[in-house]
Design an enzyme around this catalytic site. Structure first.
Site, PDB file in Angstrom:
ATOM      1  N   ILE A   1      68.759  62.303 -28.061  1.00  0.00           N
ATOM      2  CA  ILE A   1      69.080  60.856 -28.356  1.00  0.00           C
ATOM      3  C   ILE A   1      70.593  60.887 -28.704  1.00  0.00           C
ATOM      4  O   ILE A   1      71.265  59.374 -29.323  1.00  0.00           O
ATOM      5  CB  ILE A   1      68.494  60.470 -29.530  1.00  0.00           C
ATOM      6  CG1 ILE A   1      68.129  61.605 -30.417  1.00  0.00           C
ATOM      7  CG2 ILE A   1      66.994  60.129 -28.824  1.00  0.00           C
ATOM      8  CD1 ILE A   1      67.858  60.534 -32.093  1.00  0.00           C
TER       9      ILE A   1
ATOM     10  N   TYR B   1      79.323  68.865 -32.588  1.00  0.00           N
ATOM     11  CA  TYR B   1      78.333  70.758 -33.286  1.00  0.00           C
ATOM     12  C   TYR B   1      77.326  70.642 -32.764  1.00  0.00           C
ATOM     13  O   TYR B   1      76.561  71.161 -33.754  1.00  0.00           O
ATOM     14  CB  TYR B   1      79.186  70.444 -34.530  1.00  0.00           C
ATOM     15  CG  TYR B   1      80.282  70.277 -35.138  1.00  0.00           C
ATOM     16  CD1 TYR B   1      81.681  71.122 -34.496  1.00  0.00           C
ATOM     17  CD2 TYR B   1      80.904  69.484 -35.690  1.00  0.00           C
ATOM     18  CE1 TYR B   1      83.039  70.721 -35.185  1.00  0.00           C
ATOM     19  CE2 TYR B   1      82.397  68.939 -36.104  1.00  0.00           C
ATOM     20  CZ  TYR B   1      82.935  70.117 -35.386  1.00  0.00           C
ATOM     21  OH  TYR B   1      84.193  69.455 -36.354  1.00  0.00           O
TER      22      TYR B   1
ATOM     23  N   VAL C   1      71.113  66.035 -31.025  1.00  0.00           N
ATOM     24  CA  VAL C   1      70.470  65.341 -31.381  1.00  0.00           C
ATOM     25  C   VAL C   1      69.135  65.013 -30.795  1.00  0.00           C
ATOM     26  O   VAL C   1      68.846  64.443 -29.480  1.00  0.00           O
ATOM     27  CB  VAL C   1      70.860  64.685 -32.175  1.00  0.00           C
ATOM     28  CG1 VAL C   1      69.634  63.449 -33.516  1.00  0.00           C
ATOM     29  CG2 VAL C   1      71.613  64.596 -33.322  1.00  0.00           C
TER      30      VAL C   1
ATOM     31  N   ASP D   1      84.269  61.475 -42.899  1.00  0.00           N
ATOM     32  CA  ASP D   1      84.582  60.889 -41.220  1.00  0.00           C
ATOM     33  C   ASP D   1      83.990  59.289 -41.134  1.00  0.00           C
ATOM     34  O   ASP D   1      82.734  59.697 -40.418  1.00  0.00           O
ATOM     35  CB  ASP D   1      83.456  62.463 -40.232  1.00  0.00           C
ATOM     36  CG  ASP D   1      83.972  61.825 -38.553  1.00  0.00           C
ATOM     37  OD1 ASP D   1      84.696  61.047 -38.241  1.00  0.00           O
ATOM     38  OD2 ASP D   1      82.872  62.710 -37.746  1.00  0.00           O
TER      39      ASP D   1
HETATM   40  N1  LIG Z   1      68.976  60.452 -37.745  1.00  0.00           N
HETATM   41  C1  LIG Z   1      68.920  59.678 -36.253  1.00  0.00           C
HETATM   42  N2  LIG Z   1      68.108  59.410 -35.729  1.00  0.00           N
HETATM   43  C2  LIG Z   1      68.740  58.534 -34.923  1.00  0.00           C
HETATM   44  N3  LIG Z   1      69.685  59.823 -33.806  1.00  0.00           N
HETATM   45  C3  LIG Z   1      70.425  60.249 -34.691  1.00  0.00           C
HETATM   46  C4  LIG Z   1      70.417  60.659 -35.977  1.00  0.00           C
HETATM   47  N4  LIG Z   1      71.221  61.603 -36.089  1.00  0.00           N
HETATM   48  C5  LIG Z   1      72.282  62.028 -35.043  1.00  0.00           C
HETATM   49  N5  LIG Z   1      72.082  60.899 -34.156  1.00  0.00           N
HETATM   50  C6  LIG Z   1      72.695  60.622 -33.115  1.00  0.00           C
HETATM   51  O1  LIG Z   1      73.236  61.832 -32.858  1.00  0.00           O
HETATM   52  C7  LIG Z   1      75.265  61.412 -33.051  1.00  0.00           C
HETATM   53  C8  LIG Z   1      75.442  62.753 -33.415  1.00  0.00           C
HETATM   54  O2  LIG Z   1      74.803  63.630 -34.202  1.00  0.00           O
HETATM   55  P1  LIG Z   1      75.854  63.859 -35.088  1.00  0.00           P
HETATM   56  O3  LIG Z   1      76.765  62.529 -35.626  1.00  0.00           O
HETATM   57  O4  LIG Z   1      75.419  63.759 -36.351  1.00  0.00           O
HETATM   58  O5  LIG Z   1      76.388  65.220 -34.814  1.00  0.00           O
HETATM   59  P2  LIG Z   1      78.145  65.765 -34.498  1.00  0.00           P
HETATM   60  O6  LIG Z   1      78.004  66.349 -34.285  1.00  0.00           O
HETATM   61  O7  LIG Z   1      78.572  66.004 -35.855  1.00  0.00           O
HETATM   62  O8  LIG Z   1      79.046  64.440 -33.653  1.00  0.00           O
HETATM   63  P3  LIG Z   1      80.347  64.270 -33.462  1.00  0.00           P
HETATM   64  O9  LIG Z   1      81.197  64.149 -32.842  1.00  0.00           O
HETATM   65  O10 LIG Z   1      79.638  62.585 -34.084  1.00  0.00           O
HETATM   66  O11 LIG Z   1      80.843  64.247 -35.430  1.00  0.00           O
HETATM   67  C9  LIG Z   1      74.939  60.568 -33.164  1.00  0.00           C
HETATM   68  O12 LIG Z   1      75.902  59.716 -32.971  1.00  0.00           O
HETATM   69  C10 LIG Z   1      73.735  59.678 -33.577  1.00  0.00           C
HETATM   70  O13 LIG Z   1      73.568  58.229 -32.351  1.00  0.00           O
END
Ligand SMILES: Nc1ncnc2c1ncn2[C@@H]1O[C@H](COP(=O)(O)OP(=O)(O)OP(=O)(O)O)[C@@H](O)[C@H]1O
Length: 600
Positions: free
Chosen positions: A62, A67, A70, A180
């Protein structure tokens, strides 16, 4: 999360994650934690026991972060639907593990209805991976705002903003800076409850922390405050407030308010809209890039003229949050007490808002297909473009070599595929047209803000939605200018996990700052340093040219000259993009965005 029988109070407030004593480590390993985690980041798991992967039924992907990946999943013990965030790190590298663990420590410190709650962790003694368990959220604010037919009323915007500010207030009160804040990190459940997510760039701050410089290379570019662009390493909650101001204006405006493509352009956009800082500020400030970026003639603020269509109380709050000097932005409490929230129409109750249909899974699939398609096209193009790109790229300075090594470690240099998987320059934001705002009047008679309810997704919203945090942002921006401004591989350099570098820097320098501030080294350098190029190539990556993200500017000069130079670079890139457009239809969207953003 189930507690282990031996509950240990964790001191999650400490900036440094200290190693646990042997006895504790032993107990943690017995509890099922891998030793690579227990030995270097015991604090992150104190009092918890890991969940097993086979107690979840993994469903579709999803989300794809910089990093992480999900997944939606079913918890077979509770039958609840959850989100599993698989974080990327190198389990053999203690520093990489520590940084991954920091997100966990920070999340465990927070407990608020408007902050994503970490419900548990999945790993095992023999596993090299780690999943963070969260409540499943159906939407994120950017995605929802970009949905055809979805237009927010003023009361609805207040409802979301109020929740965001309450969540942030909690983070700040617990000594956490998010660093962020952007629409795609504001998750919404089916009842319109907003929770701040993605604490991957968060850090502790405050008087009780050992005073250490923070990295200025955080916050997704469009939401990054001027002091960070100017190289501040001593900042506070006001960085999150700036991003909040950007989101507030954006929700009314229907599109991002300052979509800069490079750091220089971002700062210019900020000065044009918010004015440049006062003489006093320049004198007072010791920001590393201040001498380079101080404009010869001050820029006049024009927030009120630009956003004259906003309700006056919203405009007043935008004015405060987008104060170019950080101290004038106030606090979350001030914002919550502002007229925006105390005058009619009051913030909607979450239960009175429409329930939006799920679409996360389809979104991810569509984005991945699009990225795959673009990747195929671009890898063919890249082969033929290699020569000109390299010859025009500016080499990286010596100082970057050490950082490069660090970056590779953080990203798991032993695993080259994880590096390329992480960095997909084609999955970027700028490939879409920016359309003028269309707002209308909703059925309830309220003005509805945001994008028009056309049959297709709003392109600028797509742009917003896919603008990734620091890392991907770097990749996206730089790719656009790969031939004339910086090489694509620059993003490998620029995409260093900033929190990791931050900590590494702090560890190596005992928190002291000198004139050779590392964040400045990332940005400003003389143009002709072939030697530097040699030296960086000498650090193990002979086949990959490493460049950096900031050679848009000369190290001496004023902002106006730099912008002129910058504009020339952009025009070159535009011409190049035009040529590419003729030769490749698949570059269409990207070129259009380029042209549109330049008003051509
Ligand atoms: N609890 C959740 N429920 C549903 N979707 C989620 C959830 N947590 C994260 N996501 C999805 O997964 C994506 C990536 O998660 P997250 O932003 O925590 O990761 P990241 O690797 O730090 O991403 P970014 O590159 O945006 O910093 C989010 O943009 C969101 O669409």
């Amino acid at each position: 999360m189930r507690k282990s029988s031996r509950s240990v109070t964790s001191n999650v407030g400490a900036l440094q994650i200290s190693s646990v004593r042997d006895g504790e480590r032993g107990a943690q390993v017995v509890a099922g934690w891998p030793s690579w985690l227990a030995s270097v980041a015991g604090e992150a798991i104190n009092g918890w026991i890991p969940r097993k992967a086979d107690s979840f039924e993994r469903m579709e992907k999803i989300g794809q972060g910089t990093y992480s990946s999900v997944y939606k999943a079913r918890d077979l013990e509770t039958n609840k639907i959850v989100a599993l965030k698989k974080v990327r790190f190198a389990s053999k590298d203690p520093e990489s593990v520590r940084f991954m663990a920091r997100e966990i420590i920070i999340l465990r410190r927070l407990d608020h209805p408007n902050v994503m709650k970490l419900e548990g962790l999945i790993t095992s003694r023999v596993s090299g991976s780690m999943y963070l368990i969260f409540e499943y959220m159906e939407h994120d604010l950017s995605g929802l705002a970009s949905t055809p037919g979805v237009n927010f009323s003023e009361a609805q915007i207040k409802c979301y903003m109020k929740q965001l500010l309450h969540g942030l207030e909690h983070c700040h009160s617990r000594g956490v800076l998010h660093r962020d804040i952007k629409g795609s990190n504001l998750l919404l459940d089916h009842n319109n409850n907003l929770k701040i997510g993605d604490f991957g760039l968060a850090n502790f701050y405050g008087e009780h922390q050992k005073k250490q410089p923070l990295t200025s290379r955080v916050v997704t570019l469009w939401y990054r405050p001027p002091e960070l662009l100017l190289g501040s390493t001593d900042y506070g909650v006001t960085v999150d407030l700036w991003s909040t101001g950007c989101i507030l204006a954006e929700l009314f405006n229907g599109k991002p308010i300052m979509p800069g493509r490079t750091e220089v352009e971002q700062l210019h956009k900020i000065f044009k809209l918010c004015g440049s800082p006062s003489e006093e500020y320049w004198k007072r400030t010791k920001l590393s890039h201040a001498t380079v970026f101080k404009p010869q003639n001050p820029y006049k603020r024009c927030v009120a003229e630009t956003f004259k269509s906003l309700p006056s109380s919203a405009l007043a709050l935008v004015e405060v949050l987008l104060a170019v000097e950080p101290d004038a932005r106030g606090t979350t409490a001030h914002a919550l007490q502002s007229e925006f929230f105390t005058t009619k129409p009051f913030a909607s109750d979450t239960s009175s808002l429409p329930k939006y249909p799920f679409k996360k899974e389809t979104d991810v699939k569509l984005r991945e297909e699009e990225a795959r398609r673009k990747k195929e096209t671009s890898s063919k193009q890249n082969e033929s473009k290699q020569v000109s790109r390299e010859s025009k790229a500016v080499p990286a300075p010596d100082a970057n070599a050490e950082l490069l090594t660090s970056i590779q470690k953080r990203q798991g240099q032993h695993n080259k595929t994880s590096m390329s998987e992480k960095f997909n320059p084609n999955e970027d934001a700028a490939g879409f047209l920016i359309e003028p705002l269309k707002s209308g009047t909703g059925q309830n008679g309220y003005t509805r803000y945001g994008v028009s309810s056309g049959s297709s997704r709003s392109p600028h919203r797509k742009e917003l939605r896919t603008q990734r945090s620091f890392v991907q942002r770097g990749a996206a921006q730089l790719t656009k200018f790969s031939n004339s401004v910086a090489a694509r591989d620059a993003s490998h350099f620029a995409i260093a996990n900033p929190r990791w570098l931050e900590e590494r820097y702090n560890n190596n320098n005992n928190g002291s700052q000198d004139d050779g501030d590392w964040s400045q080294r990332l940005l400003v350098k003389p143009k002709d340093s072939t030697k530097d190029k040699e030296s960086i190539l000498g650090h193990g990556e002979k086949t990959e040219k490493m460049n950096y993200s900031g050679p848009l500017v000369s190290s001496r000069g004023n902002l106006d000259e730099m912008l002129k130079e910058h504009e020339i670079q952009i025009q070159l890139a535009v011409r190049k993009a035009r040529a590419d457009k003729k030769t490749n239809r698949d570059d269409h969207g990207q070129t259009q965005a380029f042209l549109a953003a330049n008003g051509r």
